[in-house]
Design a protein around this motif. Sequence first.
Motif, mmCIF file in Angstrom:
data_model
loop_
_atom_site.group_PDB
_atom_site.id
_atom_site.type_symbol
_atom_site.label_atom_id
_atom_site.label_comp_id
_atom_site.label_asym_id
_atom_site.label_seq_id
_atom_site.Cartn_x
_atom_site.Cartn_y
_atom_site.Cartn_z
ATOM 1 N N TYR A 133 59.160 -30.668 25.503
ATOM 2 C CA TYR A 133 58.009 -30.637 26.412
ATOM 3 C C TYR A 133 57.141 -31.876 26.204
ATOM 4 O O TYR A 133 56.720 -32.526 27.179
ATOM 5 N N LYS A 134 56.882 -32.236 24.963
ATOM 6 C CA LYS A 134 56.077 -33.417 24.664
ATOM 7 C C LYS A 134 56.780 -34.686 25.146
ATOM 8 O O LYS A 134 56.130 -35.631 25.608
ATOM 9 N N ARG A 135 58.097 -34.703 25.064
ATOM 10 C CA ARG A 135 58.854 -35.854 25.551
ATOM 11 C C ARG A 135 58.748 -35.975 27.063
ATOM 12 O O ARG A 135 58.681 -37.083 27.612
ATOM 13 N N MET A 136 58.721 -34.834 27.757
ATOM 14 C CA MET A 136 58.536 -34.847 29.208
ATOM 15 C C MET A 136 57.185 -35.451 29.571
ATOM 16 O O MET A 136 57.079 -36.284 30.479
ATOM 17 N N VAL A 137 56.144 -35.042 28.864
ATOM 18 C CA VAL A 137 54.817 -35.605 29.091
ATOM 19 C C VAL A 137 54.848 -37.102 28.837
ATOM 20 O O VAL A 137 54.285 -37.896 29.598
ATOM 21 N N GLY A 138 55.542 -37.513 27.771
ATOM 22 C CA GLY A 138 55.637 -38.933 27.449
ATOM 23 C C GLY A 138 56.341 -39.739 28.522
ATOM 24 O O GLY A 138 55.936 -40.870 28.829
ATOM 25 N N ARG A 139 57.392 -39.181 29.102
ATOM 26 C CA ARG A 139 58.109 -39.889 30.174
ATOM 27 C C ARG A 139 57.204 -40.085 31.385
ATOM 28 O O ARG A 139 57.165 -41.174 31.983
ATOM 29 N N LEU A 140 56.472 -39.030 31.758
ATOM 30 C CA LEU A 140 55.566 -39.145 32.900
ATOM 31 C C LEU A 140 54.418 -40.096 32.576
ATOM 32 O O LEU A 140 53.977 -40.874 33.431
ATOM 33 N N GLN A 141 53.951 -40.050 31.364
ATOM 34 C CA GLN A 141 52.892 -40.962 30.921
ATOM 35 C C GLN A 141 53.334 -42.421 31.076
ATOM 36 O O GLN A 141 52.578 -43.269 31.557
ATOM 37 N N ASP A 142 54.559 -42.725 30.682
ATOM 38 C CA ASP A 142 55.082 -44.093 30.811
ATOM 39 C C ASP A 142 55.144 -44.524 32.272
ATOM 40 O O ASP A 142 54.853 -45.688 32.606
ATOM 41 N N MET A 143 55.524 -43.587 33.150
ATOM 42 C CA MET A 143 55.591 -43.917 34.575
ATOM 43 C C MET A 143 54.197 -44.185 35.145
ATOM 44 O O MET A 143 54.017 -45.056 35.990
ATOM 45 N N ILE A 144 53.221 -43.414 34.679
ATOM 46 C CA ILE A 144 51.839 -43.612 35.114
ATOM 47 C C ILE A 144 51.345 -44.999 34.693
ATOM 48 O O ILE A 144 50.749 -45.737 35.488
ATOM 49 N N ASN A 198 46.210 -50.174 33.123
ATOM 50 C CA ASN A 198 44.834 -50.098 32.629
ATOM 51 C C ASN A 198 44.228 -48.693 32.746
ATOM 52 O O ASN A 198 43.071 -48.496 32.378
ATOM 53 N N TYR A 199 44.997 -47.752 33.266
ATOM 54 C CA TYR A 199 44.466 -46.398 33.404
ATOM 55 C C TYR A 199 44.231 -45.799 32.014
ATOM 56 O O TYR A 199 45.146 -45.776 31.180
ATOM 57 N N PRO A 200 43.018 -45.300 31.725
ATOM 58 C CA PRO A 200 42.682 -44.918 30.347
ATOM 59 C C PRO A 200 43.127 -43.526 29.898
ATOM 60 O O PRO A 200 43.039 -43.209 28.714
ATOM 61 N N PHE A 201 43.627 -42.692 30.825
ATOM 62 C CA PHE A 201 43.943 -41.307 30.457
ATOM 63 C C PHE A 201 45.373 -40.901 30.850
ATOM 64 O O PHE A 201 45.585 -39.841 31.443
ATOM 65 N N PRO A 202 46.383 -41.689 30.523
ATOM 66 C CA PRO A 202 47.735 -41.386 31.010
ATOM 67 C C PRO A 202 48.326 -40.094 30.451
ATOM 68 O O PRO A 202 48.976 -39.343 31.181
ATOM 69 N N ALA A 203 48.116 -39.817 29.175
ATOM 70 C CA ALA A 203 48.658 -38.582 28.593
ATOM 71 C C ALA A 203 47.965 -37.359 29.182
ATOM 72 O O ALA A 203 48.614 -36.343 29.480
ATOM 73 N N SER A 204 46.655 -37.449 29.359
ATOM 74 C CA SER A 204 45.911 -36.327 29.942
ATOM 75 C C SER A 204 46.354 -36.052 31.373
ATOM 76 O O SER A 204 46.521 -34.901 31.783
ATOM 77 N N LEU A 205 46.564 -37.112 32.134
ATOM 78 C CA LEU A 205 46.995 -36.946 33.518
ATOM 79 C C LEU A 205 48.407 -36.373 33.574
ATOM 80 O O LEU A 205 48.693 -35.468 34.369
ATOM 81 N N ALA A 206 49.289 -36.864 32.714
ATOM 82 C CA ALA A 206 50.672 -36.383 32.699
ATOM 83 C C ALA A 206 50.742 -34.910 32.321
ATOM 84 O O ALA A 206 51.436 -34.116 32.977
ATOM 85 N N SER A 207 50.033 -34.514 31.267
ATOM 86 C CA SER A 207 50.073 -33.107 30.857
ATOM 87 C C SER A 207 49.395 -32.208 31.884
ATOM 88 O O SER A 207 49.804 -31.053 32.073
ATOM 89 N N THR A 208 48.388 -32.739 32.576
ATOM 90 C CA THR A 208 47.727 -31.970 33.635
ATOM 91 C C THR A 208 48.693 -31.682 34.786
ATOM 92 O O THR A 208 48.682 -30.584 35.360
ATOM 93 N N VAL A 209 49.549 -32.639 35.120
ATOM 94 C CA VAL A 209 50.534 -32.430 36.181
ATOM 95 C C VAL A 209 51.505 -31.332 35.785
ATOM 96 O O VAL A 209 51.775 -30.405 36.563
ATOM 97 N N LEU A 210 52.057 -31.397 34.566
ATOM 98 C CA LEU A 210 53.036 -30.395 34.145
ATOM 99 C C LEU A 210 52.422 -29.003 34.077
ATOM 100 O O LEU A 210 53.002 -28.031 34.581
ATOM 101 N N GLU A 211 51.263 -28.902 33.451
ATOM 102 C CA GLU A 211 50.609 -27.600 33.347
ATOM 103 C C GLU A 211 50.087 -27.145 34.707
ATOM 104 O O GLU A 211 50.183 -25.963 35.061
ATOM 105 N N GLY A 212 49.542 -28.087 35.471
ATOM 106 C CA GLY A 212 48.961 -27.739 36.763
ATOM 107 C C GLY A 212 49.969 -27.230 37.762
ATOM 108 O O GLY A 212 49.675 -26.324 38.548
#
Length: 228
Positions: free
Chosen positions: A156-167, A173-187
């Motif tokens: 699950y954490k790796r999935m968030v990391g993959r989406l974070q890298d794409m973001i 320069n986006y300051p919250f990539p991990a937060s945005l990625a995990s928000t998408v998966l959970e949301g």
Amino acid sequence: MKHLINSVKIGVNEKTYVKNPESSDLGKRIVQSGIALISEVGFENFNFRKLGTRIGSNESSVYRYFENKHKFLMYLSSWYWGWKEYQLVLTTNNIQDPAFKLERALNVLTEPVEADSSFSYIDEAALYQIVINEYSKSFLTKEVDRENKEGYFEIYKRMVGRLQDMILAVNPNYPFPASLASTVLEGAMHQYFLKEHFPSLTDCSDKDSLYNFFKHQVFTSLNVQIDD
């Protein structure tokens, strides 16, 4: 390509099981029937005695594969996220344009789940309903920190990391990539839950509206203009 896809194995943390259920027909029947049973009665009312009855055996047969029902839920959840990771990589691997790659990833993560013939003993649609309704029970426990250190949530954490890298590929320069990625998966899971149980609390009543909602949220956050 067809033979390659059919040979894919979803890797799951070995600590979630005593014996790999993929190693035998009985193990696969335990997983298949366990998914069906949890779908019918819910995780709270699920136990290995009922599962043993479902497969025409006794509960000791189930314990040979899984230590307890918590570990069984963690196995199912990990398998699901491994399968989604496989879909994500397969869908986006050869896409060069960062924005289009992120769009395709969002589509994979928000589209309705359908059966995958590559894994005949898994009902992916029923499994996704379990993930929507029960996944939080795998980590809202006193043991979550220890289990996290032992790698139970690595997929699950790796999935968030993959989406974070794409973001970050779209906007470095986006300051919250991990937060945005995990928000998408959970949301995405939460919106499906609302659709089923509290429909007045969501506007995402179908596949396209859910995808369009998260596409709008993500690209607006990244300050990137995209075509509808």
